[in-house]
Design a protein around this motif. Sequence first.
Motif, short mmCIF file in Angstrom:
data_model
loop_
_atom_site.label_atom_id
_atom_site.label_comp_id
_atom_site.label_asym_id
_atom_site.label_seq_id
_atom_site.Cartn_x
_atom_site.Cartn_y
_atom_site.Cartn_z
N MET A 102 0.84 -1.20 0.00
CA MET A 102 0.00 0.00 0.00
C MET A 102 0.88 1.25 0.00
O MET A 102 1.89 1.31 0.69
CB MET A 102 -0.90 0.02 1.25
CG MET A 102 -1.70 1.30 1.41
SD MET A 102 -2.63 1.33 2.97
CE MET A 102 -3.39 2.95 2.85
N LYS A 103 0.48 2.25 -0.77
CA LYS A 103 1.21 3.51 -0.77
C LYS A 103 0.64 4.38 0.36
O LYS A 103 -0.55 4.68 0.39
CB LYS A 103 1.05 4.23 -2.10
CG LYS A 103 1.79 5.56 -2.17
CD LYS A 103 1.68 6.22 -3.53
CE LYS A 103 2.58 5.52 -4.54
NZ LYS A 103 2.62 6.25 -5.83
N GLU A 144 5.93 2.95 0.37
CA GLU A 144 5.19 1.70 0.25
C GLU A 144 5.34 0.88 1.52
O GLU A 144 6.43 0.76 2.07
CB GLU A 144 5.71 0.89 -0.95
CG GLU A 144 5.41 1.50 -2.31
CD GLU A 144 3.95 1.34 -2.71
OE1 GLU A 144 3.28 0.44 -2.13
OE2 GLU A 144 3.48 2.10 -3.57
N ARG A 145 4.25 0.31 1.98
CA ARG A 145 4.29 -0.53 3.19
C ARG A 145 3.14 -1.52 3.15
O ARG A 145 1.98 -1.14 3.11
CB ARG A 145 4.19 0.36 4.42
CG ARG A 145 4.42 -0.36 5.75
CD ARG A 145 5.87 -0.76 5.93
NE ARG A 145 6.18 -1.00 7.33
CZ ARG A 145 5.91 -2.13 7.99
NH1 ARG A 145 5.30 -3.13 7.35
NH2 ARG A 145 6.24 -2.26 9.26
N SER A 146 3.46 -2.80 3.14
CA SER A 146 2.43 -3.84 3.19
C SER A 146 2.22 -4.27 4.64
O SER A 146 3.03 -3.98 5.51
CB SER A 146 2.85 -5.04 2.34
OG SER A 146 4.08 -5.57 2.80
N VAL A 147 1.12 -4.98 4.88
CA VAL A 147 0.79 -5.45 6.22
C VAL A 147 1.27 -6.89 6.37
O VAL A 147 0.79 -7.79 5.68
CB VAL A 147 -0.72 -5.36 6.49
CG1 VAL A 147 -1.06 -5.92 7.87
CG2 VAL A 147 -1.19 -3.91 6.37
N GLY A 148 2.24 -7.10 7.29
CA GLY A 148 2.77 -8.43 7.51
C GLY A 148 1.87 -9.29 8.39
O GLY A 148 0.85 -8.82 8.92
N GLU A 151 1.23 -7.75 11.80
CA GLU A 151 1.10 -6.29 11.77
C GLU A 151 -0.34 -5.83 11.58
O GLU A 151 -1.22 -6.59 11.19
CB GLU A 151 1.99 -5.72 10.66
CG GLU A 151 3.48 -5.95 10.91
CD GLU A 151 4.34 -5.38 9.80
OE1 GLU A 151 5.44 -4.90 10.11
OE2 GLU A 151 3.93 -5.45 8.62
N ARG A 154 -2.58 -2.26 10.07
CA ARG A 154 -2.58 -0.93 9.44
C ARG A 154 -3.57 -0.06 10.20
O ARG A 154 -4.72 -0.45 10.43
CB ARG A 154 -2.97 -0.99 7.97
CG ARG A 154 -2.84 0.39 7.28
CD ARG A 154 -3.21 0.37 5.82
NE ARG A 154 -4.65 0.33 5.62
CZ ARG A 154 -5.30 -0.64 5.00
NH1 ARG A 154 -4.63 -1.69 4.53
NH2 ARG A 154 -6.62 -0.58 4.86
N GLU A 168 -6.79 -2.73 9.03
CA GLU A 168 -6.46 -4.05 8.46
C GLU A 168 -5.54 -4.78 9.43
O GLU A 168 -4.67 -4.17 10.06
CB GLU A 168 -5.77 -3.90 7.11
CG GLU A 168 -5.41 -5.21 6.44
CD GLU A 168 -4.64 -5.03 5.13
OE1 GLU A 168 -4.14 -6.06 4.60
OE2 GLU A 168 -4.51 -3.89 4.65
N GLY A 222 -3.01 -8.39 10.02
CA GLY A 222 -2.31 -9.51 9.41
C GLY A 222 -2.93 -10.84 9.82
O GLY A 222 -3.69 -10.91 10.80
N VAL A 272 1.76 1.41 9.64
CA VAL A 272 1.73 -0.04 9.80
C VAL A 272 2.74 -0.41 10.88
O VAL A 272 3.91 -0.03 10.79
CB VAL A 272 2.09 -0.77 8.48
CG1 VAL A 272 2.14 -2.28 8.70
CG2 VAL A 272 1.07 -0.43 7.40
#
Length: 335
Positions: A1-2, A21-25, A28, A30, A69, A71, A125
Motif C-alpha cells: 500500500m502507498k 510503500e508498506r504492506s501489512v505483515g 502487523e 494498518r 487491516e 495480518g 503499519v
Amino acid sequence: MKIKAYGIKEEGGKAEPFYYERSVGENEVRIKILYCSIARGDVQFISNDWGDTKYPLVPGHEIVGTVEETGSGVTALKAGDLVGVGYQQEACFACECCKAGNEQFCTQQKVIGVHCYGGLAEHIVVDNRFAFKLSPALHSAKSVPLLSSGLTVYTGIVKAQLPANSVVGVLGAGGLGQLAIQFLHKMGHKVYAFSHSLEKKEMINQLGAEFILSSSPGNLSELDKKFDFIISTLNVEYDLDAFLKILKPQGKFCVVASPLKKQSISIGLLYDYAQRTIYGNYVGSRKDMVEMLDFAARHNIESMVDVMSFSEMNEAIEKVRTGEVKIRLVLKNQE
C-alpha cells in the motif's frame, strides 16, 4: 500500500507530502491515524539534535488511530479498534531483554525517527504487539501524550517503589511534568512541582501539586532533606546539586529528560551521610504501557492539549520549536 505521509527531507526542514510503500505483515496492523502529537522530542529529531535522525523523517511518536487491516497472525486486535502507538514499533522478542519483559532495551528495536516513519501521516503499519487498545474512558486527543510521555514518567515513578504518602517533587511542568504530577497525585503522594514560570501556579495546583518557584534559591534551601523522590522532566540546564540536597538520605532522583550539554554533579552528595540514588528511565515495556493506560483510564489522567489540524503542521512545529505552546500540541487528521 502507498502511504501518504509528511516528511522532513533535511535537517531543520519543513514537512511536505511524502509517500512510501508498506504492506501489512502477518503480525502487523494498518492504522488510520486520527491524532498525532508534535512534542519537543519531535522538533529535536527534526533538528538532528541527537545526531541519529534518518531523513526523510516522518515525525510523530505519539499516535492514536483506528485499526483498518490486520495480518493473518493477529488475534488481539480487529478492524475498528481504537489504539495508541508510541515511540517503539518493533523488538526481536528473542534476546535476553525481550525474554525478561524489557523489550524497550532490545538492541534490535526499531523506533520512530531513527529506524521507521512516524505518525505525521494518513496511515501507519506497526507490529500489533506495539499497538495498544484504548479504553473508551480515554479521550482520544487528550490521551495522545500518554503513549510516550505518559509511559516514560509512569515507568520512572513505579521503578522508585515509593512507600505510601511519600513527599515527591516534579521538576518542570511541561508535557512530561504535567503527567508526572497527575500520576503521583493519584498514587496518593504529597506532590510539589518546581517551575520557573509563576503563571503555571494555578494549573499546577489544579493538577494536584503545590507550586514552588524554582528560580528563587531560598525556596530550595528551606526544603533540605524533605523529599523521598524527585523526577526531572527538564531539558534545560539546572543546578542538579541543589535538588540532590533536598532529597532525604535515601532519596531517589529520576531523570526522564536532560539538557543537550553535560550536567555537573558533586558526587559526594550521593554518599556523604547518605545513600541517594540517581537513575534514568527510557520509555517502558509493553506491560508498563498496558498498566499505565489502565491507571490513566481509572483515574481520569489526561493531558492538557492544544489541537490543530494536519494542514497546520508546519505552524505547529514552529510553535513547539519557539516555545510558544505551553501545553501539549496535538494534530488532528481531518481527512
